[in-house]
Enzyme design. Sequence first.
Site, PDB file in Angstrom:
ATOM      1  N   ARG A 119      -7.436  -0.195  -6.852  1.00  0.00           N
ATOM      2  CA  ARG A 119      -7.513   0.921  -5.899  1.00  0.00           C
ATOM      3  C   ARG A 119      -7.865   2.187  -6.676  1.00  0.00           C
ATOM      4  O   ARG A 119      -7.080   2.619  -7.528  1.00  0.00           O
ATOM      5  CB  ARG A 119      -6.177   1.133  -5.172  1.00  0.00           C
TER       6      ARG A 119
ATOM      7  N   ASP B 133      -1.924  10.609  -1.748  1.00  0.00           N
ATOM      8  CA  ASP B 133      -2.197   9.639  -2.798  1.00  0.00           C
ATOM      9  C   ASP B 133      -2.550  10.300  -4.122  1.00  0.00           C
ATOM     10  O   ASP B 133      -2.471   9.665  -5.171  1.00  0.00           O
ATOM     11  CB  ASP B 133      -3.348   8.728  -2.369  1.00  0.00           C
TER      12      ASP B 133
ATOM     13  N   GLN C 163      -2.126   2.389  10.299  1.00  0.00           N
ATOM     14  CA  GLN C 163      -0.860   2.375   9.564  1.00  0.00           C
ATOM     15  C   GLN C 163       0.241   3.147  10.280  1.00  0.00           C
ATOM     16  O   GLN C 163       1.425   2.845  10.128  1.00  0.00           O
ATOM     17  CB  GLN C 163      -1.043   2.949   8.148  1.00  0.00           C
TER      18      GLN C 163
ATOM     19  N   ASN D  97      -5.323  12.522   0.923  1.00  0.00           N
ATOM     20  CA  ASN D  97      -4.487  11.631   1.734  1.00  0.00           C
ATOM     21  C   ASN D  97      -5.390  10.834   2.685  1.00  0.00           C
ATOM     22  O   ASN D  97      -6.602  10.992   2.704  1.00  0.00           O
ATOM     23  CB  ASN D  97      -3.455  12.455   2.516  1.00  0.00           C
TER      24      ASN D  97
ATOM     25  N   ARG E  11       0.867  -1.180   0.000  1.00  0.00           N
ATOM     26  CA  ARG E  11       0.000   0.000   0.000  1.00  0.00           C
ATOM     27  C   ARG E  11       0.905   1.231   0.000  1.00  0.00           C
ATOM     28  O   ARG E  11       2.107   1.152   0.133  1.00  0.00           O
ATOM     29  CB  ARG E  11      -0.994   0.009   1.165  1.00  0.00           C
TER      30      ARG E  11
END
Length: 388
Positions: free
Chosen positions: A90, A244, A203, A254, A53
Amino acid sequence: MKVDGRHFRSIWLEGDGWSVGAIDQRRLPHEFVVARITSVEQAGEAIGSMLVRGAPLIGATAAYGVALAMRADASDAALDRAHEMLIATRPTAINLKWALEEMRRTLGPLSPSARTEAAYRRAGEIAEQDVAINQAIGRHGLELIEGIAASRKPGEAVNILTHCNAGWLATVDWGTATAPIYLAHDRGIAVHVWVDETRPRNQGAALTAWELGHHGVPHTVIPDNTGGHLMQHRMVDLAIVGTDRVAANGDVCNKIGTYLKALAAHDNGVPFYVALPSPTIDFGIDDGIRQIPIEQRGAGEVTHITGRTAEGRIETVRVVPEGSPVANYGFDVTPARLVTGLITERGVLRPERAALASAFPERASALKATFDAAPFSAVSTLPPRPAR
């Protein structure tokens, strides 16, 4: 970067010359497991399940996935199938689309007999490019940390807040938001990192804390709701997060919760920086809040949590009552007005269209042309935003 003193990247080509190795990030921080990816289907599953990821790493994994597809079948139909399958894994991270377009642009004109070798070569170049970009991001971000350190009392650490994982585990190596931190630490500058736990997947607690710890960087894990309090009490010198996708106007997408940190930083005068590689810029989107698709993930990420018991077992337990509905938005968008600067491989830029287009004219023209040919369909129903 290092794991128990040994250098690792998050993804690599195995010694057999064709299969792909990757750190299984679902197993961290309690188990360090290397996964072997041998097919495009496995590459897609690795991305979709979050074995890998982080926007840059997703792009690199997709590139290797195409290479694996070409090894099995180098026909035009197989190239199309690989593209379609991987692009669907994704929806938010633009690096995925960028990497797949790079692979298609490289392989499309070639005969099938030449595609496998070219695919592995281009995938390797994409991975190496990511490492070089992140090192450059680190150098430019280091200057910001050095500037703060120079104004501090001798020996007083620079306190940096980050959100989610934008470390080397989210890229091929170095990371985006963490690259300046690692460079500062390695140069002997005293730094301390406030690590948001980043619910629901944790995360920050599971990945950022793990990699900072292995590299010896002082850090403290905090609940997601603590950042504003720390900023009010002048315990944060700057925030650095990853992203991202960045829209052409400087809006930043993000991990969910980033927007709230940016609001708190703005209210307390804390510089809020976003570190990003240029493939993360989406010149085909003019308004991030209205146009960037926000991934909604499974309820299980919210209803359940996994950890190690006192007896050493890895177990997953439910923390939400049975029958309670769950909304699990994976990302939010921080408007450009709340961003102090964008740390890129070509310098720290103002979060605005002119600055991005001037710094990356080749991407602005190429990607804009791509999206003009196949315009992106906005998924938001928000009303038009007021001019600023």
